[in-house]
Design an enzyme around this catalytic site. Structure first.
Site, PDB file in Angstrom:
ATOM      1  N   LYS A 114       0.830  -1.210   0.000  1.00 38.09           N
ATOM      2  CA  LYS A 114       0.000   0.000   0.000  1.00 38.09           C
ATOM      3  C   LYS A 114       0.862   1.256   0.000  1.00 38.09           C
ATOM      4  CE  LYS A 114      -4.092  -1.983   2.226  1.00 38.09           C
ATOM      5  NZ  LYS A 114      -4.911  -2.030   3.452  1.00 38.09           N
ATOM      6  N   LYS A 197      -8.284 -11.359  -8.760  1.00 36.74           N
ATOM      7  CA  LYS A 197      -9.455 -11.545  -7.901  1.00 36.74           C
ATOM      8  C   LYS A 197     -10.386 -10.346  -8.009  1.00 36.74           C
ATOM      9  CE  LYS A 197      -8.207  -9.783  -3.399  1.00 36.74           C
ATOM     10  NZ  LYS A 197      -9.148  -9.553  -2.349  1.00 36.74           N
ATOM     11  N   LYS A 200     -12.671  -4.258  -5.078  1.00 32.99           N
ATOM     12  CA  LYS A 200     -13.267  -2.928  -5.226  1.00 32.99           C
ATOM     13  C   LYS A 200     -12.361  -2.015  -6.043  1.00 32.99           C
ATOM     14  CE  LYS A 200     -11.781  -1.532  -0.567  1.00 32.99           C
ATOM     15  NZ  LYS A 200     -11.674  -2.785   0.210  1.00 32.99           N
TER      16      LYS A 200
HETATM   17  P1  ADP Z   1     -11.106  -5.820  -1.773  1.00 37.70           P
HETATM   18  O1  ADP Z   1     -10.134  -6.886  -2.235  1.00 37.70           O
HETATM   19  O2  ADP Z   1     -12.217  -5.606  -2.701  1.00 37.70           O
HETATM   20  O3  ADP Z   1     -10.376  -4.566  -1.350  1.00 37.70           O
HETATM   21  P2  ADP Z   1     -11.255  -6.363   1.033  1.00 37.70           P
HETATM   22  O4  ADP Z   1      -9.775  -6.465   1.054  1.00 37.70           O
HETATM   23  O5  ADP Z   1     -11.898  -5.195   1.698  1.00 37.70           O
HETATM   24  O6  ADP Z   1     -11.755  -6.449  -0.472  1.00 37.70           O
HETATM   25  O7  ADP Z   1     -11.821  -7.712   1.591  1.00 37.70           O
HETATM   26  C1  ADP Z   1     -12.820  -7.863   2.556  1.00 37.70           C
HETATM   27  C2  ADP Z   1     -13.016  -9.337   2.756  1.00 37.70           C
HETATM   28  O8  ADP Z   1     -13.511  -9.948   1.556  1.00 37.70           O
HETATM   29  C3  ADP Z   1     -11.722 -10.085   3.078  1.00 37.70           C
HETATM   30  O9  ADP Z   1     -11.994 -11.076   4.077  1.00 37.70           O
HETATM   31  C4  ADP Z   1     -11.317 -10.733   1.794  1.00 37.70           C
HETATM   32  O10 ADP Z   1     -10.573 -11.916   1.986  1.00 37.70           O
HETATM   33  C5  ADP Z   1     -12.654 -11.004   1.125  1.00 37.70           C
HETATM   34  N1  ADP Z   1     -12.528 -10.904  -0.326  1.00 37.70           N
HETATM   35  C6  ADP Z   1     -12.217  -9.794  -1.016  1.00 37.70           C
HETATM   36  N2  ADP Z   1     -12.196 -10.029  -2.340  1.00 37.70           N
HETATM   37  C7  ADP Z   1     -12.500 -11.347  -2.497  1.00 37.70           C
HETATM   38  C8  ADP Z   1     -12.648 -12.196  -3.628  1.00 37.70           C
HETATM   39  N3  ADP Z   1     -12.487 -11.762  -4.863  1.00 37.70           N
HETATM   40  N4  ADP Z   1     -12.991 -13.486  -3.423  1.00 37.70           N
HETATM   41  C9  ADP Z   1     -13.159 -13.946  -2.161  1.00 37.70           C
HETATM   42  N5  ADP Z   1     -13.039 -13.208  -1.058  1.00 37.70           N
HETATM   43  C10 ADP Z   1     -12.715 -11.910  -1.201  1.00 37.70           C
HETATM   44 NA    NA Z   2      -8.058  -5.635  -0.460  1.00 36.15          NA
END
Ligand code: ADP
Ligand code: NA
Length: 330
Positions: A114, A197, A200
């Site tokens: 980050k 993956k 957001k």
């Molecule tokens: P992002 O990757 O969109 O920033 P976050 O890091 O805020 O999402 O993730 C919040 C939760 O959702 C975490 O526990 C993360 O492991 C899960 N998560 C995020 N993206 C995925 C995905 N594509 N598939 C499965 N789980 C996910």
């Molecule tokens: Na993330």
């Protein structure tokens, strides 16, 4: 009770959850309520480690809580609360900061990633100590398990190290928690770039299934998902990432195995799979979205749920913090 405790948090910064958040995390939190005493928190204090507009943050925090309720987090059974409503998080984080080595914190790979994106001037000290706040989030509740994705394993390791360090220096105080790694099979990929993956921070909004979007728009995204130039519907993550992702989403939402889906679609084209999957996704998002909007339309009820969640959380957090204060000599 004798049940083991879990603590998990979700950031409010995006507002709407995406399908990956739901299938990869939130749905598994819902299931854990059956077997565990659960503490689930919307971590608005973590969100401000990068700049946030105050009104947007407030709205997104409420939206996140409403979505957790819509997903099935039961506030009668679990403590559902907003992190900043429980001051003990910040207070224990300070003690933990004073126990963490600068080099130790510098080794956190999520921070390094980050910080590399933000640049030195854009990187706050809050972003640097974010994992230590997460340590406090977990230890305050004497959680035995921390349901997280693989990417959070290092932060749970730090939590264990600090709990052990505190206990060794000041006497037995904190439960040393374990990572409860969420099912890898529930990993969801971007609809347009299926090797990445779903996130957001997706390159294109077309790749992201946002749970609060109009269901019709979501159906269109599924129908225009990237596949490949073959025609065979077969699960093969390496060579057919797009089709495999669609099968994975289908299987996760319906409980039908991937193998049964391959049989069902033998000899059929990608169009048939996408049409059916669009319906499956719409059948999930429509009531989810409606329930979320109902909570948002009734702010008094949502406030009450969050106030009672914070109270439940504080019943555990306050005595833990008091013990820690006493141990360090405050
Ligand atoms: P992002 O990757 O969109 O920033 P976050 O890091 O805020 O999402 O993730 C919040 C939760 O959702 C975490 O526990 C993360 O492991 C899960 N998560 C995020 N993206 C995925 C995905 N594509 N598939 C499965 N789980 C996910
Ligand atoms: Na993330």
């Amino acid at each position: 009770s004798e049940r083991s405790r879990v603590l998990s948090g979700i950031q409010p910064s995006a507002g709407s959850f995406h399908l990956g958040n739901y299938l990869g995390a939130v749905r598994q939190w819902v299931a854990l309520q059956e077997s565990h005493d659960a503490f689930y928190t919307v971590v608005d204090m973590h969100a401000i480690t990068v700049p946030q507009d105050p009104d947007t943050l407030r709205a997104n925090t409420r939206l996140s809580a409403a979505q957790l309720l819509a997903a099935g987090i039961d506030p009668e059974r679990s403590a559902l609360f907003v992190q900043s409503h429980v001051r003990e998080h910040a207070e224990l984080a300070w003690i933990m900061n004073c126990l963490t080595g600068f080099g130790e914190a510098s080794r956190m790979t999520q921070f390094k990633d980050k910080a590399a994106k933000q640049g030195a001037e854009g990187t706050t000290v809050g972003l640097f100590t974010y994992p230590v706040l997460q340590v406090a989030d977990i230890l305050l509740y004497q959680a035995h398990q921390v349901p997280v994705g693989e990417d959070q394993r290092q932060h749970v390791e730090l939590t264990r190290d600090l709990a052990e360090r505190f206990n060794a220096r000041y006497g037995e105080t904190f439960v040393v928690p374990e990572a409860y790694i969420l099912k890898e099979t529930a990993k969801i990929y971007d609809l347009q770039e299926p090797s990445a993956k779903m996130s957001k921070s997706a390159a294109s909004p077309k790749g992201l299934v946002n749970l609060m979007d109009e269901p019709k728009a979501t159906a269109r995204k599924i129908k225009s998902a990237v596949t490949d130039t073959e025609t065979e519907i077969r699960f093969d993550r390496e060579n057919k990432p797009g089709v495999s992702n669609l099968l994975g989403i289908y299987s996760n939402l319906t409980g039908v195995t991937v193998q049964a889906l391959e049989e069902k679609y033998a000899g059929k084209g990608y169009g048939a799979l996408k049409t059916d999957l669009a319906e499956v996704v719409v059948d999930f998002v429509t009531p989810f979205r409606d329930r979320t909007l109902e909570y948002l339309d009734d702010p008094a009820t949502l406030d009450k749920i969050l106030a009672s969640g914070a109270e439940k959380a504080r019943e555990v957090a306050a005595p833990t913090l008091a013990a820690a204060y006493d141990k360090v000599g405050f």
